[in-house]
Write an enzyme that holds these catalytic residues in place. Structure first.
Site, PDB file in Angstrom:
ATOM      1  N   GLU A  71      -2.069 -15.531   3.207  1.00  0.00           N
ATOM      2  CA  GLU A  71      -2.791 -15.133   2.423  1.00  0.00           C
ATOM      3  C   GLU A  71      -3.034 -15.714   0.810  1.00  0.00           C
ATOM      4  OE1 GLU A  71      -4.568 -12.929   3.633  1.00  0.00           O
ATOM      5  OE2 GLU A  71      -3.503 -11.476   4.998  1.00  0.00           O
ATOM      6  N   HIS A  90       2.682  -8.372  -0.712  1.00  0.00           N
ATOM      7  CA  HIS A  90       1.811  -7.686   0.196  1.00  0.00           C
ATOM      8  C   HIS A  90       2.805  -7.222   1.344  1.00  0.00           C
ATOM      9  CE1 HIS A  90      -0.801  -7.322   3.528  1.00  0.00           C
ATOM     10  NE2 HIS A  90      -0.388  -8.302   4.150  1.00  0.00           N
ATOM     11  N   HIS A  92       3.095  -4.691   4.996  1.00  0.00           N
ATOM     12  CA  HIS A  92       2.864  -4.056   6.126  1.00  0.00           C
ATOM     13  C   HIS A  92       3.595  -2.749   6.271  1.00  0.00           C
ATOM     14  CE1 HIS A  92       1.096  -7.744   8.338  1.00  0.00           C
ATOM     15  NE2 HIS A  92       0.502  -7.546   6.955  1.00  0.00           N
ATOM     16  N   TYR A 111       1.145  13.552  -8.679  1.00  0.00           N
ATOM     17  CA  TYR A 111       0.731  13.088 -10.042  1.00  0.00           C
ATOM     18  C   TYR A 111       1.130  11.605 -10.405  1.00  0.00           C
ATOM     19  CZ  TYR A 111       5.522  13.129 -12.023  1.00  0.00           C
ATOM     20  OH  TYR A 111       6.865  13.077 -12.165  1.00  0.00           O
ATOM     21  N   HIS A 153      -4.604  -2.973   8.126  1.00  0.00           N
ATOM     22  CA  HIS A 153      -3.879  -3.772   7.855  1.00  0.00           C
ATOM     23  C   HIS A 153      -2.460  -3.644   6.924  1.00  0.00           C
ATOM     24  CE1 HIS A 153      -3.906  -8.604   6.213  1.00  0.00           C
ATOM     25  NE2 HIS A 153      -2.589  -8.122   6.455  1.00  0.00           N
ATOM     26  N   TYR A 206       5.890   8.362 -21.882  1.00  0.00           N
ATOM     27  CA  TYR A 206       7.235   8.239 -20.938  1.00  0.00           C
ATOM     28  C   TYR A 206       7.352   6.884 -21.083  1.00  0.00           C
ATOM     29  CZ  TYR A 206       9.760   8.313 -16.840  1.00  0.00           C
ATOM     30  OH  TYR A 206      10.887   8.319 -15.623  1.00  0.00           O
TER      31      TYR A 206
END
Ligand code: 13P
Length: 210
Positions: A71, A90, A92, A111, A153, A206
């Site tokens: 990737e 990345h 899965h 939220y 994916h 925050y």
């Protein structure tokens, strides 16, 4: 450089420990000066060492090391296009991948969706892993966002550094779980555009406090 290699290995291990990845699934990259340090391809995290991390130029040329993650295209394209981003993860992970297989955008079901930068988390169409088309779909889905789902994916999470990217990944996985669970029980109540706008403003305060 050795510190970055160790940090990338640590984050890859944390993704496995947290149940976000397993075996050779997933990959990670971090900005390294003008270049990119990325996990190797097809090597289980349990067998990975810091020396296995691959140094790439932003065009994907290998500068040091072996075979980079398949990737590498989206890792390079994201880090090139998004100057404020320092790390790309990345995964899965089970619930994000469930939503990605249903090809669902995650709406403002909670939220904390705002943590990824907007009122939803987009899901891309399907593309074969490692292909340029996948990278183009990902860049589009990540517009003004720090996370997206990849159709059939998995998930991509971004951060200014590896720690931020990992905390966003954990949160997105939680949000996908909540969305999935609420869908099992009925029709989740989705927060309005105004409610999400108010959350985004509150987040500014925050973050100033933390
Ligand atoms: P790599 O082992 O080449 O990083 O590929 C794993 C993966 O998750 C592809 O999407």
């Amino acid at each position: 450089m050795n510190e970055l290699r160790a940090a990338l290995l640590h984050t890859s291990r944390r993704m496995v420990e947290l149940g976000l990845n397993r075996g050779t699934a997933g990959n990670a990259s971090v900005r390294c000066g003008d270049n990119i340090l990325i996990t190797p391809s097809a090597l289980p995290v349990s067998e990975m060492g810091g020396q296995d991390m691959v140094l790439l130029a932003t065009d994907g040329k290998v500068l040091q090391g072996g075979k980079p993650s398949s990737e590498w295209r989206f890792h390079c394209d994201i880090l090139k296009a998004r100057g404020e981003i320092g790390a790309v993860l990345h995964m899965h992970s089970p619930f994000a991948t469930t939503m990605a297989c249903l090809r669902r955008n995650v709406p403002a079901v909670h939220y904390m969706v705002a943590m990824a930068g907007g009122s939803d988390i987009r899901c891309t169409p399907y593309s074969v892993f490692g292909e340029q088309e996948l990278s183009e779909h990902a860049l589009e889905a990540l517009r003004d966002r720090k996370a997206c789902l990849l159709g059939n994916h998995g998930m991509i999470a971004l951060g200014r550094d590896l720690d931020e990217a990992l905390s966003i990944a954990v949160e997105v996985e939680f949000l996908c779980e909540i969305y999935w669970r609420t869908l099992q029980a009925g029709a989740p109540h989705i927060l309005s555009a105004q409610q999400m706008h108010d959350v985004k403003e509150k987040f500014v305060e925050y973050k100033k406090c933390s």
